[in-house]
Design an enzyme around this catalytic site. Structure first.
Site, PDB file in Angstrom:
ATOM      1  N   ASP A  11       0.836  -1.202   0.000  1.00  0.00           N
ATOM      2  CA  ASP A  11       0.000   0.000   0.000  1.00  0.00           C
ATOM      3  C   ASP A  11       0.871   1.253   0.000  1.00  0.00           C
ATOM      4  O   ASP A  11       0.906   2.025   0.971  1.00  0.00           O
ATOM      5  CB  ASP A  11      -0.947  -0.029   1.199  1.00  0.00           C
ATOM      6  CG  ASP A  11      -1.961  -1.159   1.092  1.00  0.00           C
ATOM      7  OD1 ASP A  11      -2.287  -1.542  -0.049  1.00  0.00           O
ATOM      8  OD2 ASP A  11      -2.417  -1.668   2.135  1.00  0.00           O
ATOM      9  N   LYS A  34       0.455  -8.053  -2.480  1.00  0.00           N
ATOM     10  CA  LYS A  34      -0.838  -7.564  -2.951  1.00  0.00           C
ATOM     11  C   LYS A  34      -0.657  -6.166  -3.528  1.00  0.00           C
ATOM     12  O   LYS A  34      -0.110  -5.280  -2.879  1.00  0.00           O
ATOM     13  CB  LYS A  34      -1.852  -7.513  -1.804  1.00  0.00           C
ATOM     14  CG  LYS A  34      -3.228  -6.989  -2.222  1.00  0.00           C
ATOM     15  CD  LYS A  34      -4.212  -7.017  -1.078  1.00  0.00           C
ATOM     16  CE  LYS A  34      -4.077  -5.831  -0.148  1.00  0.00           C
ATOM     17  NZ  LYS A  34      -4.592  -4.561  -0.767  1.00  0.00           N
ATOM     18  N   ASP A  61      -5.432  -6.784  -6.410  1.00  0.00           N
ATOM     19  CA  ASP A  61      -6.644  -6.557  -5.635  1.00  0.00           C
ATOM     20  C   ASP A  61      -7.408  -5.347  -6.175  1.00  0.00           C
ATOM     21  O   ASP A  61      -7.316  -4.252  -5.628  1.00  0.00           O
ATOM     22  CB  ASP A  61      -6.242  -6.349  -4.161  1.00  0.00           C
ATOM     23  CG  ASP A  61      -7.419  -6.098  -3.246  1.00  0.00           C
ATOM     24  OD1 ASP A  61      -8.544  -6.522  -3.596  1.00  0.00           O
ATOM     25  OD2 ASP A  61      -7.220  -5.479  -2.186  1.00  0.00           O
ATOM     26  N   LEU A  62      -8.167  -5.567  -7.256  1.00  0.00           N
ATOM     27  CA  LEU A  62      -8.904  -4.469  -7.887  1.00  0.00           C
ATOM     28  C   LEU A  62     -10.406  -4.546  -7.654  1.00  0.00           C
ATOM     29  O   LEU A  62     -11.128  -3.606  -7.989  1.00  0.00           O
ATOM     30  CB  LEU A  62      -8.620  -4.426  -9.394  1.00  0.00           C
ATOM     31  CG  LEU A  62      -7.160  -4.165  -9.793  1.00  0.00           C
ATOM     32  CD1 LEU A  62      -7.037  -4.067 -11.311  1.00  0.00           C
ATOM     33  CD2 LEU A  62      -6.618  -2.905  -9.128  1.00  0.00           C
ATOM     34  N   LYS A  63     -10.898  -5.661  -7.149  1.00  0.00           N
ATOM     35  CA  LYS A  63     -12.310  -5.797  -6.756  1.00  0.00           C
ATOM     36  C   LYS A  63     -13.267  -5.365  -7.874  1.00  0.00           C
ATOM     37  O   LYS A  63     -14.127  -4.487  -7.680  1.00  0.00           O
ATOM     38  CB  LYS A  63     -12.601  -4.989  -5.491  1.00  0.00           C
ATOM     39  CG  LYS A  63     -11.736  -5.344  -4.290  1.00  0.00           C
ATOM     40  CD  LYS A  63     -12.126  -4.498  -3.082  1.00  0.00           C
ATOM     41  CE  LYS A  63     -11.274  -4.785  -1.864  1.00  0.00           C
ATOM     42  NZ  LYS A  63      -9.894  -4.270  -1.996  1.00  0.00           N
ATOM     43  N   LEU A  64     -13.157  -5.971  -9.033  1.00  0.00           N
ATOM     44  CA  LEU A  64     -13.988  -5.576 -10.168  1.00  0.00           C
ATOM     45  C   LEU A  64     -15.471  -5.809  -9.868  1.00  0.00           C
ATOM     46  O   LEU A  64     -15.850  -6.806  -9.260  1.00  0.00           O
ATOM     47  CB  LEU A  64     -13.583  -6.337 -11.426  1.00  0.00           C
ATOM     48  CG  LEU A  64     -12.151  -6.154 -11.921  1.00  0.00           C
ATOM     49  CD1 LEU A  64     -11.966  -6.807 -13.278  1.00  0.00           C
ATOM     50  CD2 LEU A  64     -11.758  -4.691 -11.980  1.00  0.00           C
ATOM     51  N   ASP A  66     -18.930  -4.816 -12.216  1.00  0.00           N
ATOM     52  CA  ASP A  66     -19.553  -4.123 -13.340  1.00  0.00           C
ATOM     53  C   ASP A  66     -20.433  -5.141 -14.062  1.00  0.00           C
ATOM     54  O   ASP A  66     -20.607  -6.267 -13.592  1.00  0.00           O
ATOM     55  CB  ASP A  66     -18.473  -3.551 -14.273  1.00  0.00           C
ATOM     56  CG  ASP A  66     -18.913  -2.263 -14.971  1.00  0.00           C
ATOM     57  OD1 ASP A  66     -20.033  -2.261 -15.523  1.00  0.00           O
ATOM     58  OD2 ASP A  66     -18.150  -1.280 -14.956  1.00  0.00           O
ATOM     59  N   ASN A  69     -20.116  -8.455 -19.209  1.00  0.00           N
ATOM     60  CA  ASN A  69     -19.254  -8.341 -20.383  1.00  0.00           C
ATOM     61  C   ASN A  69     -18.055  -7.438 -20.124  1.00  0.00           C
ATOM     62  O   ASN A  69     -16.943  -7.714 -20.572  1.00  0.00           O
ATOM     63  CB  ASN A  69     -20.056  -7.812 -21.576  1.00  0.00           C
ATOM     64  CG  ASN A  69     -19.268  -7.889 -22.873  1.00  0.00           C
ATOM     65  OD1 ASN A  69     -18.860  -8.968 -23.291  1.00  0.00           O
ATOM     66  ND2 ASN A  69     -19.039  -6.747 -23.493  1.00  0.00           N
ATOM     67  N   THR A  70     -18.266  -6.362 -19.373  1.00  0.00           N
ATOM     68  CA  THR A  70     -17.167  -5.450 -19.046  1.00  0.00           C
ATOM     69  C   THR A  70     -16.141  -6.137 -18.161  1.00  0.00           C
ATOM     70  O   THR A  70     -14.922  -6.005 -18.371  1.00  0.00           O
ATOM     71  CB  THR A  70     -17.707  -4.188 -18.356  1.00  0.00           C
ATOM     72  OG1 THR A  70     -18.567  -3.488 -19.262  1.00  0.00           O
ATOM     73  CG2 THR A  70     -16.577  -3.263 -17.926  1.00  0.00           C
ATOM     74  N   THR A 117     -13.622  -6.024   5.392  1.00  0.00           N
ATOM     75  CA  THR A 117     -13.296  -6.143   6.807  1.00  0.00           C
ATOM     76  C   THR A 117     -13.440  -4.822   7.548  1.00  0.00           C
ATOM     77  O   THR A 117     -13.375  -4.777   8.772  1.00  0.00           O
ATOM     78  CB  THR A 117     -11.867  -6.695   7.019  1.00  0.00           C
ATOM     79  OG1 THR A 117     -10.944  -5.895   6.274  1.00  0.00           O
ATOM     80  CG2 THR A 117     -11.772  -8.133   6.561  1.00  0.00           C
ATOM     81  N   GLN A 188      -9.376  -1.175  10.274  1.00  0.00           N
ATOM     82  CA  GLN A 188     -10.030  -2.470  10.194  1.00  0.00           C
ATOM     83  C   GLN A 188     -10.913  -2.684  11.424  1.00  0.00           C
ATOM     84  O   GLN A 188     -10.523  -2.371  12.537  1.00  0.00           O
ATOM     85  CB  GLN A 188      -8.988  -3.604  10.122  1.00  0.00           C
ATOM     86  CG  GLN A 188      -8.018  -3.487   8.966  1.00  0.00           C
ATOM     87  CD  GLN A 188      -8.621  -3.842   7.623  1.00  0.00           C
ATOM     88  OE1 GLN A 188      -9.770  -4.234   7.544  1.00  0.00           O
ATOM     89  NE2 GLN A 188      -7.855  -3.704   6.571  1.00  0.00           N
ATOM     90  N   ARG A 209       0.546  -2.742   7.029  1.00  0.00           N
ATOM     91  CA  ARG A 209       1.335  -1.804   7.824  1.00  0.00           C
ATOM     92  C   ARG A 209       2.275  -2.439   8.858  1.00  0.00           C
ATOM     93  O   ARG A 209       3.369  -1.906   9.072  1.00  0.00           O
ATOM     94  CB  ARG A 209       0.399  -0.783   8.481  1.00  0.00           C
ATOM     95  CG  ARG A 209      -0.089   0.278   7.502  1.00  0.00           C
ATOM     96  CD  ARG A 209      -1.282   1.046   8.012  1.00  0.00           C
ATOM     97  NE  ARG A 209      -2.510   0.260   7.872  1.00  0.00           N
ATOM     98  CZ  ARG A 209      -3.732   0.752   8.035  1.00  0.00           C
ATOM     99  NH1 ARG A 209      -3.892   2.027   8.358  1.00  0.00           N
ATOM    100  NH2 ARG A 209      -4.787  -0.005   7.873  1.00  0.00           N
TER     101      ARG A 209
END
Length: 231
Positions: A11, A34, A61-64, A66, A69-70, A117, A188, A209
């Site tokens: 991060d 990550k 870690d992009l958490k798509l 949509d 199809n996208t 979380t 968290q 961290r």
């Protein structure tokens, strides 16, 4: 199968920060890292190529989330980067998750986010209008993720037992929010120590961290790894 290497959350805001951090580790020590939204949006696909060139494993870690199809098209692009794992939001639904699997292919692991979380049960009730318990919501998302043919979920370590019961023992539970005893919780809400996560059945743990902001990141990483593996 449990991954013995804790996944380090890179991060950092810039490519140079990542280079400086990774340079502290011996070249023969291959990490699992990550790469999240901040870093990927700042540095682009090249950051993934760089980390892979060093021989490390990458959880992108992009958490798509949509239309199917996208997400399928985006996953085709990500598959060309050689990522080892990536993810979507389970809230996108079974059709979207199936499309993601099709786009990514069968090589990389594909998991889904259940509830973040940082989300408390009270927030889930008020913000999402999901009126079940947090554990029931997570278990439901896990069942839908398994139905879609994905490999597992991102979840709190507190929910691993319920998820395994709702799916199977082979279903991956990747748990962020891991903190060594005595560490600050930060933003968290649902956290656990590495040894507790191991005891409860987590397959992957993500630590940020406590490693990246440590005075000696290598020593901190190895201490967490020893606690995680029990060695």
């Amino acid at each position: 199968m449990r991954e013995n290497r804790p996944v380090i959350a890179l991060d950092f805001p810039s490519f140079d920060d990542v280079k400086s951090f990774l340079a502290q580790f011996p070249t023969e020590e291959k990490l699992y890292v990550k790469i999240g939204m901040e870093l990927y949006y700042a540095a682009g696909p090249e950051i993934v190529r760089y980390v892979k060139m060093l021989g490390h494993s990458v959880f992108l870690d992009l958490k798509l989330h949509d239309i199917p199809n996208t997400v399928k098209s985006a996953m085709k692009v990500l598959s060309e980067l050689g990522v080892d794992m990536t993810n979507v939001h389970a809230a996108g639904g079974v059709d979207m998750m199936k499309a993601a699997r099709e786009g990514l292919g069968q090589g990389p692991k594909l998991i889904a986010v259940t509830q973040l979380t940082s989300t408390s049960e009270e927030q889930m009730h008020s913000d999402q209008n999901i009126q079940t318990s947090l554990t029931e919501s997570v278990a439901h998302y896990a069942r839908k993720t398994a139905e879609a043919g994905l490999d597992g979920v991102v979840c709190s370590a507190h929910e691993v037992e319920a998820i395994k019961a709702a799916t199977s023992q082979d279903f991956i539970c990747l748990t962020p929010g891991i903190r060594p005893a005595g560490s600050a919780i930060g933003d968290q809400k649902r956290v656990m120590t590495p040894s507790d996560a191991r005891a409860i059945g987590s397959d992957y743990i993500v630590v940020g961290r406590p490693v990246t902001q440590a005075q000696d990141p290598v020593e901190a990483y190895r201490a967490i790894k020893a606690e995680w593996t029990g060695l």
